[in-house]
Design a protein around this motif. Structure first.
Motif, short mmCIF file in Angstrom:
data_model
loop_
_atom_site.label_atom_id
_atom_site.label_comp_id
_atom_site.label_asym_id
_atom_site.label_seq_id
_atom_site.Cartn_x
_atom_site.Cartn_y
_atom_site.Cartn_z
N LEU A 177 0.97 -13.93 3.09
CA LEU A 177 -0.42 -13.63 2.72
C LEU A 177 -1.07 -12.68 3.72
CD1 LEU A 177 -1.67 -17.14 1.51
CD2 LEU A 177 -1.08 -15.16 0.12
N LYS A 178 -0.71 -12.85 4.99
CA LYS A 178 -1.24 -11.96 6.02
C LYS A 178 -0.77 -10.52 5.78
CE LYS A 178 -0.89 -11.49 11.03
NZ LYS A 178 -0.34 -12.10 12.24
N TYR A 179 0.51 -10.32 5.45
CA TYR A 179 1.03 -8.99 5.19
C TYR A 179 0.44 -8.40 3.91
CZ TYR A 179 4.39 -9.54 8.97
OH TYR A 179 4.95 -9.71 10.19
N ILE A 180 0.25 -9.23 2.90
CA ILE A 180 -0.37 -8.75 1.67
C ILE A 180 -1.80 -8.31 1.93
CG2 ILE A 180 -1.19 -9.49 -0.62
CD1 ILE A 180 1.34 -11.21 -0.85
N GLY A 181 -2.52 -9.06 2.76
CA GLY A 181 -3.89 -8.69 3.13
C GLY A 181 -3.93 -7.36 3.87
N PHE A 182 -3.00 -7.19 4.81
CA PHE A 182 -2.93 -5.92 5.54
C PHE A 182 -2.58 -4.76 4.60
CE2 PHE A 182 -2.07 -8.34 9.65
CZ PHE A 182 -3.34 -8.09 10.14
N PHE A 183 -1.69 -5.01 3.66
CA PHE A 183 -1.31 -3.97 2.70
C PHE A 183 -2.51 -3.57 1.84
CE2 PHE A 183 0.24 -2.79 -1.54
CZ PHE A 183 0.98 -1.66 -1.19
N ILE A 184 -3.24 -4.55 1.34
CA ILE A 184 -4.42 -4.25 0.53
C ILE A 184 -5.46 -3.50 1.35
CG2 ILE A 184 -6.37 -5.32 -0.70
CD1 ILE A 184 -4.41 -7.49 -1.63
N PHE A 233 -6.80 0.32 0.64
CA PHE A 233 -8.23 0.61 0.55
C PHE A 233 -8.63 1.72 1.52
CE2 PHE A 233 -12.59 -0.16 1.98
CZ PHE A 233 -13.26 -0.02 0.77
N ILE A 234 -8.14 1.65 2.75
CA ILE A 234 -8.49 2.67 3.76
C ILE A 234 -7.93 4.03 3.34
CG2 ILE A 234 -8.04 3.40 6.15
CD1 ILE A 234 -8.28 0.43 6.93
N VAL A 235 -6.69 4.08 2.89
CA VAL A 235 -6.10 5.34 2.45
C VAL A 235 -6.89 5.91 1.27
CG1 VAL A 235 -4.06 6.37 1.35
CG2 VAL A 235 -3.80 4.88 3.34
N GLY A 236 -7.28 5.07 0.33
CA GLY A 236 -8.07 5.53 -0.81
C GLY A 236 -9.42 6.06 -0.38
N ALA A 237 -10.06 5.40 0.58
CA ALA A 237 -11.36 5.85 1.07
C ALA A 237 -11.24 7.19 1.79
CB ALA A 237 -11.97 4.80 1.99
N VAL A 238 -10.21 7.36 2.59
CA VAL A 238 -9.99 8.62 3.30
C VAL A 238 -9.70 9.74 2.30
CG1 VAL A 238 -8.44 9.83 4.89
CG2 VAL A 238 -9.30 7.56 5.47
N TYR A 239 -8.87 9.45 1.31
CA TYR A 239 -8.54 10.45 0.29
C TYR A 239 -9.80 10.86 -0.48
CZ TYR A 239 -6.62 12.60 -3.89
OH TYR A 239 -6.34 13.46 -4.91
N GLY A 240 -10.60 9.90 -0.88
CA GLY A 240 -11.83 10.21 -1.60
C GLY A 240 -12.79 11.03 -0.76
N THR A 241 -12.93 10.67 0.50
CA THR A 241 -13.81 11.42 1.40
C THR A 241 -13.32 12.85 1.58
OG1 THR A 241 -14.34 9.37 2.57
CG2 THR A 241 -14.83 11.42 3.71
#
Length: 82
Positions: free
Chosen positions: A5-12, A16-24
């Motif tokens: 669950l910890k790794y899944i949380g880090f993956f999510i 999210f961070i990659v998507g935010a950087v791409y959108g910006t």
């Protein structure tokens, strides 16, 4: 199980961070493109002003190619060649 669950949380979070950087970056590139391209075109006299009033501009036949002259004649008088 907690570890998974910890790794899944880090993956999510990473997705999210990659998507935010791409959108910006996309928004920034669009802003730069607009500033460098579209705003220069708006300075041309053929565009309408912000209040919607067109500026006057002239088209001289000396500045047109033969193809452009033919197109202008056809648009102004569609029955010219018939």
């Amino acid at each position: 199980m907690v570890r998974i669950l910890k790794y899944i949380g880090f993956f999510i979070l990473a997705v999210f961070i990659v998507g935010a950087v791409y959108g910006t970056c996309t928004v920034y590139k669009a802003k730069v493109y607009t500033k460098n391209t579209v705003l220069k075109d708006l300075a041309n006299s053929q565009w309408r002003q912000l209040k919607g009033e067109p500026k006057s501009f002239e088209i001289k036949s000396s500045g047109l190619s033969e193809r452009q002259k033919t197109i202008v004649v056809k648009v102004q008088d569609p029955g010219f060649y018939h």
